[in-house]
Structures are given as structure tokens and as C-alpha cells.
Design a protein around this motif. Structure first.
Motif, PDB file in Angstrom:
ATOM      1  N   VAL A 213       0.748  -1.331  -0.002  1.00 44.98           N
ATOM      2  CA  VAL A 213      -0.293   0.346  -0.265  1.00 44.98           C
ATOM      3  C   VAL A 213       1.195   1.125  -0.156  1.00 44.98           C
ATOM      4  O   VAL A 213       1.655   1.239   0.466  1.00 44.98           O
ATOM      5  N   ILE A 214       1.250   2.020  -0.796  1.00 43.94           N
ATOM      6  CA  ILE A 214       1.816   3.478  -0.402  1.00 43.94           C
ATOM      7  C   ILE A 214       0.863   4.720   0.318  1.00 43.94           C
ATOM      8  O   ILE A 214      -0.585   4.295  -0.568  1.00 43.94           O
ATOM      9  N   THR A 215       1.769   5.297   0.534  1.00 43.04           N
ATOM     10  CA  THR A 215       0.659   6.395   1.780  1.00 43.04           C
ATOM     11  C   THR A 215       0.893   7.839   1.366  1.00 43.04           C
ATOM     12  O   THR A 215       3.069   7.637   1.029  1.00 43.04           O
ATOM     13  N   ASP A 216       1.032   8.895   0.724  1.00 44.21           N
ATOM     14  CA  ASP A 216       1.221  10.277   0.990  1.00 44.21           C
ATOM     15  C   ASP A 216       1.504  10.772   2.010  1.00 44.21           C
ATOM     16  O   ASP A 216       0.372  10.883   2.696  1.00 44.21           O
ATOM     17  N   LEU A 217       2.389  11.166   2.672  1.00 44.37           N
ATOM     18  CA  LEU A 217       3.172  11.279   3.445  1.00 44.37           C
ATOM     19  C   LEU A 217       2.930  13.318   3.451  1.00 44.37           C
ATOM     20  O   LEU A 217       3.437  13.665   4.712  1.00 44.37           O
ATOM     21  N   GLY A 218       3.034  13.852   2.339  1.00 44.54           N
ATOM     22  CA  GLY A 218       2.613  14.755   2.072  1.00 44.54           C
ATOM     23  C   GLY A 218       3.711  15.922   2.039  1.00 44.54           C
ATOM     24  O   GLY A 218       5.486  15.361   2.004  1.00 44.54           O
ATOM     25  N   VAL A 219       3.624  16.741   2.609  1.00 47.21           N
ATOM     26  CA  VAL A 219       4.679  19.005   2.517  1.00 47.21           C
ATOM     27  C   VAL A 219       3.753  19.323   3.724  1.00 47.21           C
ATOM     28  O   VAL A 219       2.528  19.124   4.401  1.00 47.21           O
ATOM     29  N   LEU A 220       4.817  20.046   4.188  1.00 46.88           N
ATOM     30  CA  LEU A 220       4.932  21.074   5.236  1.00 46.88           C
ATOM     31  C   LEU A 220       3.732  21.827   4.915  1.00 46.88           C
ATOM     32  O   LEU A 220       3.730  22.751   3.300  1.00 46.88           O
ATOM     33  N   PRO A 221       2.862  23.049   5.891  1.00 45.80           N
ATOM     34  CA  PRO A 221       1.597  23.605   5.361  1.00 45.80           C
ATOM     35  C   PRO A 221       2.680  24.823   4.738  1.00 45.80           C
ATOM     36  O   PRO A 221       3.920  25.335   4.812  1.00 45.80           O
ATOM     37  N   GLY A 222       2.743  25.189   3.191  1.00 42.47           N
ATOM     38  CA  GLY A 222       3.346  25.982   2.613  1.00 42.47           C
ATOM     39  C   GLY A 222       3.942  25.879   1.033  1.00 42.47           C
ATOM     40  O   GLY A 222       3.819  26.103   0.563  1.00 42.47           O
ATOM     41  N   ASP A 223       4.262  24.619   1.415  1.00 42.76           N
ATOM     42  CA  ASP A 223       5.418  23.931   0.842  1.00 42.76           C
ATOM     43  C   ASP A 223       4.106  23.082  -0.979  1.00 42.76           C
ATOM     44  O   ASP A 223       3.450  23.370  -0.207  1.00 42.76           O
ATOM     45  N   THR A 224       5.112  22.742  -0.990  1.00 42.60           N
ATOM     46  CA  THR A 224       4.490  22.247  -3.177  1.00 42.60           C
ATOM     47  C   THR A 224       5.142  20.849  -2.967  1.00 42.60           C
ATOM     48  O   THR A 224       4.441  20.617  -3.708  1.00 42.60           O
ATOM     49  N   ASP A 225       6.449  20.740  -2.174  1.00 44.45           N
ATOM     50  CA  ASP A 225       6.868  19.276  -2.486  1.00 44.45           C
ATOM     51  C   ASP A 225       7.692  18.128  -1.138  1.00 44.45           C
ATOM     52  O   ASP A 225       8.057  19.140  -0.655  1.00 44.45           O
ATOM     53  N   SER A 226       8.915  17.414  -1.604  1.00 45.34           N
ATOM     54  CA  SER A 226       8.866  16.443  -0.520  1.00 45.34           C
ATOM     55  C   SER A 226       9.549  15.646  -0.982  1.00 45.34           C
ATOM     56  O   SER A 226       8.839  15.072  -1.926  1.00 45.34           O
ATOM     57  N   THR A 227      10.475  14.851  -0.345  1.00 50.59           N
ATOM     58  CA  THR A 227      10.754  13.594  -0.934  1.00 50.59           C
ATOM     59  C   THR A 227      11.191  12.558   0.203  1.00 50.59           C
ATOM     60  O   THR A 227      11.982  13.670   1.779  1.00 50.59           O
ATOM     61  N   ALA A 228      11.335  11.278   0.436  1.00 50.04           N
ATOM     62  CA  ALA A 228      11.609  10.871   1.918  1.00 50.04           C
ATOM     63  C   ALA A 228      12.926  10.271   1.217  1.00 50.04           C
ATOM     64  O   ALA A 228      13.169   9.582   0.644  1.00 50.04           O
ATOM     65  N   VAL A 229      13.873  10.455   2.267  1.00 46.84           N
ATOM     66  CA  VAL A 229      15.607  10.128   2.014  1.00 46.84           C
ATOM     67  C   VAL A 229      15.626   8.911   2.996  1.00 46.84           C
ATOM     68  O   VAL A 229      16.227   8.018   2.863  1.00 46.84           O
ATOM     69  N   ASP A 230      14.864   8.251   4.428  1.00 46.95           N
ATOM     70  CA  ASP A 230      15.280   7.219   4.428  1.00 46.95           C
ATOM     71  C   ASP A 230      13.843   6.678   5.643  1.00 46.95           C
ATOM     72  O   ASP A 230      12.893   7.534   6.366  1.00 46.95           O
ATOM     73  N   VAL A 231      13.886   5.526   6.524  1.00 46.23           N
ATOM     74  CA  VAL A 231      12.935   4.825   6.941  1.00 46.23           C
ATOM     75  C   VAL A 231      13.791   3.956   8.126  1.00 46.23           C
ATOM     76  O   VAL A 231      14.843   3.096   8.119  1.00 46.23           O
ATOM     77  N   ASN A 232      13.455   4.341   9.179  1.00 49.99           N
ATOM     78  CA  ASN A 232      13.832   3.168  10.459  1.00 49.99           C
ATOM     79  C   ASN A 232      12.784   2.206  11.016  1.00 49.99           C
ATOM     80  O   ASN A 232      12.137   2.286   9.887  1.00 49.99           O
ATOM     81  N   GLU A 233      14.192   1.586  11.825  1.00 49.61           N
ATOM     82  CA  GLU A 233      12.999   0.377  11.990  1.00 49.61           C
ATOM     83  C   GLU A 233      11.463   0.619  12.308  1.00 49.61           C
ATOM     84  O   GLU A 233      10.349  -0.789  12.754  1.00 49.61           O
ATOM     85  N   PHE A 234      11.421   1.376  12.795  1.00 44.58           N
ATOM     86  CA  PHE A 234      10.138   1.832  14.437  1.00 44.58           C
ATOM     87  C   PHE A 234       8.885   2.391  12.723  1.00 44.58           C
ATOM     88  O   PHE A 234       8.042   2.629  13.393  1.00 44.58           O
TER      89      PHE A 234
END
Length: 322
Positions: free
Chosen positions: A79-100
């Protein structure tokens, strides 16, 4: 962790740098299983890439939306989940994920300002800055520390560790330096400008551990939780541990570059053959050309987990190599 200037760290490094062993080529053949390539799917824009994964199989990266903007995403159990952007921003990118399942993200907008963000339990947390306008996320470990860079007011960027709202300033990231990775012990690897610090940069790969700098050489691009560092020195992929630098060899050409390593010591990267660059996997002294195992020359490999699964992109689509 005490605050120590990079100049102090780098000057002290001369007395602490471990002796490096002579590079010895590794064999260039192996026979791992052929990978099955799984398209992870995207948001409404159709393009994307996977940038990192944890040992549980959570995968993060980015995908375009209908407007063409990029959004940080998480793939979990198909399942893909959109993690969104901060208010007022247009873009974001995820760079890492931990075991939690915590995700390190950089969010940005049309004003070109960037913010390091942590996604946790369905919420985006703006990590703030060291006093300036920008911050960038580089990674997140299982101690729930976030590694990044941010400039204090009126200064060049500094490396930092963030945990539970508290910043630890690791000192300046000088021009042409870079910060690439860290592990659960807080070891930070990257490129450092060592004395005489000539312009533009007398840069070498190195590790920061508890405020102490150790010079490795070349460029340091990845580190695992065993303290093994990978990168490239004199045009050859290496794995470094406890002062010993091991040449990983090539696929028949003159050049290679290691980019990621898992906690079993398995390495991925790129190497030249007699004609072009190919992705490789190195395990137990043997380098394998991944184009013989279902990976294309044009595929990108960004990360490897403890199960040997790979993530990256194929033709602008996020993929899992399993």
C-alpha cells in the motif's frame, strides 16, 4: 555529545588515522538468485523512485502527483501512503526510514527554502533549523535520531543530530564537503576538508564518532550498524572497518563505486565493465554483475536491507528487487 569545531576534529585526526591496508582486488564472479522486479506503484502523477528501506520491508521515496509536484511516500505491505508536505510547501521527498517506521523527509516549496521533517505515526513534524532559514534531512536511525544539515543565522550549513526536539551541532559542513549516512551508534560518514584545507577542497572520506574524526580516504558514502563504511578510493569501490580498507574490485573495467551496505556486510554499487557502468552486488569477497541477475543497466539501486532486497527505480518508476 560535546560541541567540537571541524577544524579541531580534523587537526586531531592526523594522530588518530588508522593505517590502511594495501588494496587487493577481489574476485569478479558469483551466483546469487535472479531478482524479481516489483513495481511499487505511484500516486496520481505516475513517476517516482524508492530511496531507502528498512529490514521489515518498509520502503520510502517519492512520487509525483497530478500537478507534477513530488510528494514523499511510504510503501508498506503493498500500500502506498502519501506523506504530504509542510503547510505552504509544494514538494517533499523521503530519504530514509528506521525500524520503527519513522521517515526522514525534506519538504520545500516555490521559495526554495527547505525543512527537515520527521513523519511519525501519521504526523509530519517540522524539525526547525539551527537558526537560519533552511534544514535538510539525510537519515534517521533506530535511536530515533535524525541526521541533517542546517545553517545557523549568518553561517554556512552545519551537520546536526536531532532527537526529541533537541539539536546537537556537529560543526560546519565546509564548501565541497558532504554528509552521506549514519548508523545506530551515531557514526556520521561523508566527505571532509582536511588540513591544509586548500581551495577548493582537500576532501577525503571520513567518519565522525562522538566528536572524533577518523580519516578513511576517497569518498565515504554509506555505513552500517557494524561500523563498516563503503565508498570509493582512487576510483575503486572499498569497504572499510577498523582501519582496514578492502578493495572490492571491478567488473572488468577500471572503476567502481560502492554506495550502500547492509548489516551483513553485503554491498551494492556501480562498476565499469570493458564498455559501460553496471550495477553490482559484492558479498564475501565476490562481486556479481547484477545485469546477469535481472537488473538493467539503466536501473538505479539506492539501498539494500538485511534480507538482500534492493530498492531503486526503473524508467522513472519505483521498484523493489526481491
Amino acid at each position: 555529545m560535546p560541541l567540537v569545531s571541524p577544524r579541531t576534529l580534523l587537526t586531531a585526526a592526523a594522530a588518530t588515522v588508522a593505517t590502511l591496508t594495501t588494496l587487493a582486488p577481489a574476485p569478479a564472479a558469483a551466483s546469487p538468485h535472479t531478482y524479481r522486479v516489483i513495481d511499487l506503484g505511484t500516486l496520481s502523477g505516475g513517476d517516482g523512485a524508492a530511496t531507502a528501506m528498512n529490514d521489515r520491508g518498509d520502503i520510502v521515496g517519492w512520487s509525483t502527483v497530478a500537478s507534477g509536484a513530488r510528494h514523499a511516500v511510504l510503501w508498506r505491505h503493498g500500500v502506498i501512503t502519501d506523506l504530504g508536505v509542510l503547510p505552504g510547501d509544494t514538494d517533499s521527498t523521503a530519504v530514509d526510514v528506521n525500524e520503527f517506521g519513522d521517515v526522514a523527509i525534506t519538504s520545500f516549496g516555490t521559495d526554495y527554502l527547505t525543512r527537515a521533517v520527521l513523519w511519525r505515526d501519521g504526523h509530519l513534524l517540522d524539525l526547525g533549523t539551527l537558526g537560519g532559514e533552511n534544514s535538510v534531512a539525510i537519515g534517521v536511525n533506530d535511536r530515533r535520531q535524525v541526521l541533517g544539515t542546517s545553517e545557523p543565522g549568518g553561517d554556512m550549513p552545519h551537520r546536526f543530530l536531532w532527537r526529541n526536539g533537541v539539536f546537537t551541532d556537529l560543526g560546519r559542513e565546509y564548501f565541497y564537503e558532504f554528509t552521506s549516512d549514519f548508523n545506530n551508534s551515531g557514526d556520521v560518514v561523508g566527505g571532509f576538508n582536511v588540513p591544509p584545507q586548500d581551495y577548493p577542497c582537500t576532501c577525503v572520506g571520513g567518519r565522525l564518532r562522538d566528536g572524533v574524526f577518523t580519516q578513511i580516504g576517497g569518498e565515504a558514502l554509506g555505513v552500517n550498524n557494524r561500523g563498516q563504511v563503503v565508498g570509493s578510493a582512487d576510483g575503486r569501490a572499498f569497504r572499510w572497518q577498523n582501519g582496514t580498507l578492502t578493495d572490492l574490485g571491478t567488473l572488468g573495467g577500471s572503476w567502481s563505486r560502492a554506495t550502500a551496505i547492509n548489516d551483513r556486510g553485503v554491498v551494492v554499487g556501480l562498476s565499469t565493465t570493458t564498455s559501460q557502468w553496471h550495477p553490482f552486488l559484492w558479498r564475501n569477497g565476490v562481486m556479481t554483475d547484477l545485469t546477469t541477475r535481472g537488473v538493467l543497466v539503466t536501473d538505479t539501486i539506492e539501498d539494500i536491507n538485511i534480507r538482500g532486497q534492493l530498492v531503486g527505480a526503473r524508467a522513472n518508476r519505483p521498484v523493489l528487487f526481491r
